[in-house]
Motif scaffolding. Structure first.
Motif, PDB file in Angstrom:
ATOM      1  N   LYS A 125      86.339  59.969  37.184  1.00  0.00           N
ATOM      2  CA  LYS A 125      85.984  60.059  38.765  1.00  0.00           C
ATOM      3  C   LYS A 125      85.859  58.449  39.282  1.00  0.00           C
ATOM      4  O   LYS A 125      84.968  57.890  38.911  1.00  0.00           O
ATOM      5  CB  LYS A 125      84.691  60.930  39.304  1.00  0.00           C
ATOM      6  N   SER A 136      87.206  59.711  46.275  1.00  0.00           N
ATOM      7  CA  SER A 136      86.295  60.229  46.839  1.00  0.00           C
ATOM      8  C   SER A 136      86.349  59.013  48.009  1.00  0.00           C
ATOM      9  O   SER A 136      87.823  58.108  48.147  1.00  0.00           O
ATOM     10  CB  SER A 136      84.944  58.730  47.024  1.00  0.00           C
ATOM     11  N   ALA A 137      86.541  59.025  49.466  1.00  0.00           N
ATOM     12  CA  ALA A 137      87.258  58.119  50.700  1.00  0.00           C
ATOM     13  C   ALA A 137      87.050  56.956  50.089  1.00  0.00           C
ATOM     14  O   ALA A 137      85.861  56.360  49.641  1.00  0.00           O
ATOM     15  CB  ALA A 137      86.272  58.639  52.147  1.00  0.00           C
ATOM     16  N   THR A 145      83.428  57.165  55.750  1.00  0.00           N
ATOM     17  CA  THR A 145      83.251  58.118  55.207  1.00  0.00           C
ATOM     18  C   THR A 145      81.900  58.225  57.216  1.00  0.00           C
ATOM     19  O   THR A 145      81.774  58.901  57.756  1.00  0.00           O
ATOM     20  CB  THR A 145      82.221  59.002  54.740  1.00  0.00           C
ATOM     21  N   SER A 187      86.714  65.914  55.682  1.00  0.00           N
ATOM     22  CA  SER A 187      87.241  66.216  54.503  1.00  0.00           C
ATOM     23  C   SER A 187      88.571  65.260  54.197  1.00  0.00           C
ATOM     24  O   SER A 187      89.823  64.753  53.599  1.00  0.00           O
ATOM     25  CB  SER A 187      87.715  67.612  54.733  1.00  0.00           C
ATOM     26  N   GLU A 190      89.143  61.810  52.199  1.00  0.00           N
ATOM     27  CA  GLU A 190      89.368  61.389  50.436  1.00  0.00           C
ATOM     28  C   GLU A 190      90.736  62.487  50.602  1.00  0.00           C
ATOM     29  O   GLU A 190      91.859  62.112  49.260  1.00  0.00           O
ATOM     30  CB  GLU A 190      88.675  62.830  50.115  1.00  0.00           C
ATOM     31  N   THR A 239      92.262  58.987  50.447  1.00  0.00           N
ATOM     32  CA  THR A 239      92.486  58.375  48.958  1.00  0.00           C
ATOM     33  C   THR A 239      93.577  59.064  48.631  1.00  0.00           C
ATOM     34  O   THR A 239      93.900  58.826  47.129  1.00  0.00           O
ATOM     35  CB  THR A 239      90.829  58.537  48.471  1.00  0.00           C
ATOM     36  N   THR A 245      94.421  68.493  47.763  1.00  0.00           N
ATOM     37  CA  THR A 245      93.967  68.679  47.697  1.00  0.00           C
ATOM     38  C   THR A 245      92.173  69.594  47.532  1.00  0.00           C
ATOM     39  O   THR A 245      92.924  70.142  46.835  1.00  0.00           O
ATOM     40  CB  THR A 245      93.370  69.132  49.977  1.00  0.00           C
ATOM     41  N   ALA A 281      91.074  65.806  45.160  1.00  0.00           N
ATOM     42  CA  ALA A 281      90.274  64.732  46.461  1.00  0.00           C
ATOM     43  C   ALA A 281      88.625  65.739  46.066  1.00  0.00           C
ATOM     44  O   ALA A 281      88.600  66.708  45.882  1.00  0.00           O
ATOM     45  CB  ALA A 281      90.348  65.600  47.557  1.00  0.00           C
ATOM     46  N   THR A 308      83.093  71.292  53.184  1.00  0.00           N
ATOM     47  CA  THR A 308      82.175  69.653  52.004  1.00  0.00           C
ATOM     48  C   THR A 308      80.853  69.836  51.129  1.00  0.00           C
ATOM     49  O   THR A 308      80.160  70.953  52.202  1.00  0.00           O
ATOM     50  CB  THR A 308      82.041  68.731  53.000  1.00  0.00           C
ATOM     51  N   SER A 364      81.629  64.445  45.497  1.00  0.00           N
ATOM     52  CA  SER A 364      82.971  63.826  44.294  1.00  0.00           C
ATOM     53  C   SER A 364      82.559  64.125  43.111  1.00  0.00           C
ATOM     54  O   SER A 364      82.935  64.286  42.224  1.00  0.00           O
ATOM     55  CB  SER A 364      83.150  62.617  45.029  1.00  0.00           C
TER      56      SER A 364
END
Length: 596
Positions: A7, A41-42, A47, A71, A74, A77, A96, A134, A147, A153
């Motif tokens: 992650k 993560s974004a 965000t 959402s 992410e 990314t 996603t 995501a 979310t 995340s």
């Protein structure tokens, strides 16, 4: 073939170069023979920018539309990460939350994961792809995008590791592991090799920003080893597992929760059901209550204090005033300039004198304590916010947290010492059709033959708690629960503590001596009480646990004399003649959540 879930947080994928660096780490694990799922993560502050846009258009943006909006961070990314891996010559596919089959409930902005369909992810892995997942998102039964809330995340990563049966879950962040306290606050903080799930749950709830508590709950429930590592170096990092680093050290870490607010309901009628009326209204507003202190009532009324995040003070006061009108309490007071200092450690469950050491250290530094709560592995004190940084340094130094204990263990040693490893696949199989993030209780325990001592009119000054428990300790009395709360009279406080019934007479003698020594208003006691504890995984994030417990006691006509809470337990003190029946009722009430 082994499987690793990685992650990468927002700071680790903040720009193109950092995305390339994260891609190389995923490729390295892939070339070492692992199947790899990478959760992202974004990017950076993306965000925050989306939130700003929403509030520029609408002062109260609908929660459903906020989830649709947030959402997208992410989604950007995962696509860029997959492109980066492809550009380096390896196969990758982005997914996603909906494409991964992450099903949640319909609580927008704070959704809980109910199930994950692993078939599609496993198919891509078996075809030689690195899967880029995501974080932070899923879909509900009506295909609405949802979310997971703060730290989502992390929760996605650990949940995927659990259901896929991963060998480990690597959390890459801007720090290189778990520290004894926040190294940005104290440079002398030490990186630990190993920290237990229970210790990390408490530290996460106290504001340790490395991991979010919901992800630790997942890891503990499924036995997932979490490896916290730096995105920017190859430092070994820290392992979060079932075991602790040192069995001899009473404390493994200290934490400061800076922006707290204290709320006190004054003159609460000391009858069954009042705690339910108060906390059900707060739970309905999805507010996570932290420290709860209900001290012993006098003249038929008690004062009930608790803390909430400062940002939730206004809505908490709304709930409190509603409850006051219903139950006939005398009023409410609050203080929005307080912080919480806590020490955590599995070792304190077997060692005495830990609370006294902490209180003495704060007293010597001239730092006043407003509230105290204790659990088996945590001691928390509410202090003035402008003294919080000093308080953190004091307790960190007192327990020598900058030094490595002689019996400290690393992950390799713990793996060697384990007589058998958990069968993760069987755990996953049994829960695959269940709600993954449901409340899991590990025990409902009755501790009979207890006694309680209450000191009234305790001066609200630095050092008083240390002085009291120094004298108690000298008498050889074993203290269990300690609660100190504002009692609403002349600016003084009340301190209550529980002891074994066999120590009651000695404790009363000590209490009378303390009254004379410190000119207290008086002392009270009882030797016909018992402690009931509800323990489990997810008590903080499932805000209804306390409400359900209080409702059960109220319906049975059982009055609550004392309350204290932690990340892992809700403890109440009640009359001993009702204890066995109350334990039976709680077991019936929580039967679906109680792990057999």
């Amino acid at each position: 073939m082994s499987l690793i879930v990685q992650k990468f947080g927002g700071t680790s994928v903040a720009d193109v170069e950092k995305i390339r660096a994260a891609a190389r780490k995923a490729i390295r694990a892939h070339t070492q023979g692992h199947q790899v799922v990478t959760v992202v993560s974004a990017m950076g502050k993306n965000t925050d920018r989306l939130v700003e846009l929403a509030y520029e258009l609408n002062e109260r943006p609908p929660a459903r539309e906020m989830d649709v909006l947030l959402s997208t961070g992410e989604q950007v990314t995962v696509a860029l990460m997959a492109m980066a891996i492809e550009s380096l010559g390896y196969k990758a596919v982005s997914l996603t939350g909906a494409q991964m089959g992450i099903r949640t409930d319909n609580t927008f902005t704070k959704a809980r994961i109910q199930s994950i369909d692993t078939q599609r992810i496993q198919g891509y892995l078996d075809a030689g792809n690195i899967v880029i997942a995501a974080g932070f998102q899923g879909i509900d039964d009506d295909f609405n995008i949802t979310t997971l809330g703060r730290g989502g995340s992390d929760t996605t990563a650990v949940a995927l590791a659990a259901v896929l049966g991963a060998d480990t879950c690597e959390i890459y962040t801007d720090v290189d592991g778990v520290y004894t306290t926040d190294p940005r606050l104290l440079p002398e903080a030490r990186r630990v090799e190993v920290v237990s799930y229970d210790e990390m749950l408490e530290l996460a709830s106290l504001g340790a920003g490395v991991m979010h508590n919901r992800s630790i709950e997942f890891a503990k429930k499924f036995g997932v080893p979490i490896h916290v590592r730096s995105s920017f170096s190859d430092t070994t990092g820290s392992m979060i597992v079932a075991e602790c680093e040192s069995e001899s050290s009473p404390v493994c870490g200290a934490a400061m929760t800076k922006n707290e607010a204290r709320v006190t309901i004054l003159g609460v009628p000391d009858v069954p059901g009042t705690s339910l009326d108060i906390f059900s209204r707060i739970a309905d507003r999805k507010i996570a209550v932290d420290m709860i202190v209900q001290n012993v009532g006098t003249e038929g009324r008690a004062d009930l204090s608790f803390t909430v995040p400062n940002s939730e003070l206004a809505v908490t006061l709304e709930a409190a005033r509603d409850a006051i009108e219903k139950i006939g309490a005398q009023g409410v007071s609050y203080d929005e300039n307080v912080s919480k200092i806590s020490v955590v450690g599995l070792g304190m469950a077997q060692q005495t004198g830990v609370a006294h050491r902490m209180f003495s250290a704060l007293a010597e530094a001239g730092i006043n304590i407003y509230m105290i709560t204790t659990s088996e592995i945590k001691i928390s004190a509410l202090v003035p916010r402008d003294k919080a940084q000093d308080a953190l340094r004091v307790v960190h130094n007192t327990f020598k947290l900058d030094s490595v204990a002689e019996d400290a263990r690393n992950w390799s040693r713990i793996q060697h010492d384990r007589s058998q490893t958990a069968d993760l696949q069987s755990v996953v199989a049994t829960l695959q059709d269940d709600t993954l993030e449901k409340l899991t209780l590990t025990d409902i325990a009755l501790v009979p033959d207890q006694a309680r001592i209450t000191l009234l009119g305790v001066p609200d000054r630095p050092g008083i708690a240390a002085d009291i428990f120094a004298d108690v300790g000298k008498s050889g009395i074993f203290v269990d629960m300690i609660v100190q709360g504002y009692d609403g009279e002349d600016g003084t406080t009340s301190v209550s503590f529980t002891v074994p019934k066999a120590d009651y007479a000695n404790s009363r003698t000590v209490a009378e001596a303390l009254c004379k020594k410190f000119n207290l208003r008086g002392t009270e006691g009882a030797d016909d009480i018992a402690k009931l504890s509800v323990s489990g995984i997810g008590l903080r994030s499932h805000t209804s646990v306390g409400t359900i417990m209080f409702r059960t006691l109220a319906q049975a006509g059982v009055n609550i004399q004392m309350i204290n809470t932690s990340e892992l337990q809700v403890n109440v003190v009640i009359q001993s003649d009702k204890a066995a029946e109350t334990e039976r009722l709680l077991r019936e009430t929580f039967a679906e959540s109680l792990r057999s």
